[in-house]
Design a protein around this motif. Structure first.
Motif, mmCIF file in Angstrom:
data_model
loop_
_atom_site.group_PDB
_atom_site.id
_atom_site.type_symbol
_atom_site.label_atom_id
_atom_site.label_comp_id
_atom_site.label_asym_id
_atom_site.label_seq_id
_atom_site.Cartn_x
_atom_site.Cartn_y
_atom_site.Cartn_z
ATOM 1 N N THR A 578 33.274 59.191 17.780
ATOM 2 C CA THR A 578 34.552 59.607 18.356
ATOM 3 C C THR A 578 34.312 60.166 19.755
ATOM 4 O O THR A 578 33.182 60.436 20.161
ATOM 5 C CB THR A 578 35.234 60.667 17.482
ATOM 6 N N ILE A 579 35.398 60.347 20.494
ATOM 7 C CA ILE A 579 35.318 60.867 21.855
ATOM 8 C C ILE A 579 36.464 61.838 22.066
ATOM 9 O O ILE A 579 37.576 61.645 21.533
ATOM 10 C CB ILE A 579 35.381 59.710 22.884
ATOM 11 N N SER A 580 36.245 62.883 22.801
ATOM 12 C CA SER A 580 37.271 63.889 23.076
ATOM 13 C C SER A 580 38.125 63.447 24.250
ATOM 14 O O SER A 580 37.610 62.915 25.239
ATOM 15 C CB SER A 580 36.620 65.241 23.383
ATOM 16 N N VAL A 581 39.453 63.673 24.134
ATOM 17 C CA VAL A 581 40.377 63.352 25.217
ATOM 18 C C VAL A 581 41.312 64.525 25.419
ATOM 19 O O VAL A 581 41.548 65.327 24.504
ATOM 20 C CB VAL A 581 41.186 62.069 24.912
ATOM 21 N N ALA A 582 41.860 64.637 26.616
ATOM 22 C CA ALA A 582 42.829 65.677 26.947
ATOM 23 C C ALA A 582 44.202 65.053 27.115
ATOM 24 O O ALA A 582 44.331 63.868 27.464
ATOM 25 C CB ALA A 582 42.419 66.396 28.222
#
Length: 636
Positions: A578-582
């Motif tokens: 997974t990857i973090s997004v704003a």
């Protein structure tokens, strides 16, 4: 020499001869007319021949005419077209200068000949009339003389006869005198007629007929001169086009001399050079070892060979045998997407979006599902057993060629060298389009200035809309140029190298591709009859050291983007894959949601992963979406 004196008695023969001269002239006119028809037909056939072998527009033949030999042939065809034009000129000139002129002259000649021979016949009729008058006067004089002789003899007979009365003798004497007077009168008339006839005959044969025959002679000589001039014109018409025809032949010779075999050989290299390196050596396979055979990277290029054994993944093979995998980026995308999605995508359903409209209500955002890490071999075996396998790259490439209508926009399906040429060609075309649009904009700007200075000529505001459209078009074209220049720079090696993380990820992705395909090849070899066996494939273990692939596939490119997306909520990617997004962040989409609720995105070359589909708003590129769907259909 004059026909009037030499041929004074050949009126009929002269009439026949002059008629023959006119027939000869008409025959020559017919000859020239047929020659012009032949020239026209020949020119038409030459033009048709040249047109037949001209390259068709928007066809493969146009590409072939970049070679010097084919360009020389094209120049020959063009010169033959000009050569045909010269034959048309010959036909036109002969028609106007010979056929038309001689046709009019023949009509005039016939009228003149008719007039001259009419005068000749009239003179002959006149002399014949005089001759008849002379003959009549002569016969009358002869008759009167005979009558006078008979009357004299009768008188003498009567005068000598004593039995005849004096009255009868007197009567006979008077009759003899009368006849004698009549004979004298006839003699005088005959003499006068004879003199007149001699005078007329002299005039006829020494004046009238010579004049008429002289005119006929002049007419015939003019005809002879005219036909001679026409023959000179006939030759001159041909001679006038000889320099131009010679120039055409010189151009053909020049085109032939311009053929450069070395240049053509270089063009063949530029047209078909792939940019790949030749394959390296094949590693030795030791079948005495009690281990499962695996297929080496270099054996992939020989999978269509004689059925020989294929090497396994033992050591490193620096000479990579992957030309058609690099050549077909679409195949890479397909296998890479399938492998990486199974190896890295979360297995649990994604979390629902937060209830509030703002992510501030959830301090840490929705939690991604927890999962246990699985070994690489277990994930790979799951990939091999989850879907019916693609038996070999031959079937895969055939399926791609049937299901995909066109290649990707960045020409990534082509070899490096061909891709560079296509991208450069696309950039040049876009720059030409930009120049055209700018020329139109400059012209409209000048027109607007004229309207502003002279309002009576037009409304300056009427061109504002068109200027705005041109500005938008130029901006779009410039963006396209930047996009293609970026791809071109990437191909030419002008972009900075990727980081070690991306290189390792690319190497793992390509290595797993290789393992999947070579597993297919090994399974086919393991079957006694060479066919594919599902059970053998499921039992095979793929033990691939990660370090072997870091160096082998470190030049692999990342997956292509198929669109963009905007983060609707903040997501903290804490699990693997997974990857973090704003919230509000714009990212690239590289894999669409397959029904599991996750979408694969990329932030840059170093960061990519999965986010819940409900957390982003996706904008897919239409062309990329069509290609992606086609790939999905093939993989299924």
């Amino acid at each position: 020499m004059s026909w009037g004196t030499e041929l004074w008695d050949q009126f009929d023969n002269l009439e026949k001869h002059t008629q023959w001269g006119i027939d000869v002239l008409e025959k020559y006119i017919k000859f020239v007319k047929e020659r012009t028809e032949i020239e026209l037909s020949y020119a038409k056939q030459l033009r048709n021949l040249s047109k037949k072998y001209q390259p068709k527009k928007n066809s493969k033949e146009e590409e072939e005419y970049r070679y010097t030999s084919t360009r020389a042939f094209l120049a020959t065809l063009n010169e033959m077209n000009d050569y045909a034009g010269q034959h048309e000129v010959i036909s036109e000139n002969m028609t106007s200068l010979i056929t038309g002129e001689l046709t009019r002259y023949v009509q005039e000649l016939k009228q003149e000949r008719k007039s001259h021979f009419h005068d000749g016949r009239k003179a002959q009729q006149h002399i014949e009339t005089c001759w008849k008058q002379l003959e009549a006067s002569k016969r009358r004089f002869e008759r009167d003389c005979k009558e006078a002789d008979r009357a004299q003899q009768y008188f003498e007979k009567m005068d000598a006869d004593i039995n005849v009365t004096k009255a009868d003798v007197e009567k006979a004497r008077q009759q003899a005198q009368l006849r004698h007077q009549m004979a004298e009168d006839s003699k005088a008339e005959y003499s006068s007629t004879l003199q007149k006839f001699n005078s007329e005959q002299h005039d006829h044969y020494y004046t009238h007929i010579p004049n008429i025959f002289q005119k006929i002679q002049e007419m015939e000589e003019r005809r002879i001169v005219r036909i001679g001039e026409s023959m000179k014109t006939f030759a001159e018409v041909d001679r006038q086009v000889i320099p131009i025809i010679g120039k055409c032949l010189d151009e053909i010779t020049k085109a032939a001399e311009s053929i450069d075999h070395k240049n053509d050989s270089q063009l063949v290299i530029e047209a078909f050079k792939s940019g790949f390196e030749p394959p390296g050596d094949i590693d030795f396979e030791d079948f005495t070892q009690p281990m499962k055979r695996t297929v080496s990277e270099s054996s992939l290029s020989n999978s269509r060979g004689d059925g020989k054994s294929e090497p396994k993944f033992g050591g490193k093979s620096k000479g990579k045998l992957w030309p058609f995998i690099k050549k077909n980026k679409i195949i890479e995308t397909l296998l890479g997407t399938k492998l990486m999605s199974l190896l890295t995508s979360p297995h649990q359903p994604p979390p629902p979006p937060p209830a509030s409209a703002s992510p501030s209500a959830v301090p840490n955002g929705p939690q991604s599902p927890k999962q246990q890490k699985e070994p690489l071999s277990h994930r790979f075996n799951e990939f091999m057993t989850s879907k019916p396998k693609i038996h070999c790259f031959r079937s895969l490439k055939r399926g791609l060629s049937l299901k995909l209508g066109a290649g990707p926009e960045d020409f990534s399906n082509l070899p490096p060298e061909q891709r560079r040429k296509k991208l450069q060609q696309k950039v040049d075309e876009l720059n030409k389009d930009i120049q055209k649009e700018m020329d139109q904009r400059d012209a409209l700007t000048k027109m607007k200035d004229v309207y502003i200075k002279n309002p009576q000529m037009g409304d300056a505001a009427s061109v504002d809309h068109r200027l705005a459209e041109l500005g938008q078009n130029i901006e779009k074209l410039r963006l396209e140029v930047q996009k293609f220049e970026g791809w071109l720079a990437e191909v030419e090696g002008r972009l900075p190298l990727r980081t070690d993380q991306a290189r390792r990820q690319s190497g793992l992705y390509e290595a797993q591709n290789t393992a999947a395909v070579n597993s297919c090849a090994q399974d086919r070899e393991s079957s006694p009859d060479g066919s594919y066996t599902e059970e053998q494939s499921q039992e095979t273990e793929m033990k691939v050291p990660a370090t072997d692939f870091d160096d082998e596939f470190d030049d692999e490119e990342p997956l292509p983007t198929i669109g963009t997306c905007k983060a609707l909520y903040t997501f903290e990617g804490q699990n693997e894959g997974t990857i973090s997004v704003a919230e509000g962040e714009m990212l690239y989409v590289i894999e669409e949601d397959k029904g599991d609720g996750w979408t694969r995105i990329r932030r840059n070359e170093d960061e990519e992963g999965y986010v819940p589909t409900s957390y982003v708003e996706v904008y897919l590129d239409k062309n990329a979406k069509d290609v992606y769907k086609s790939l999905q259909k093939i993989s299924e």
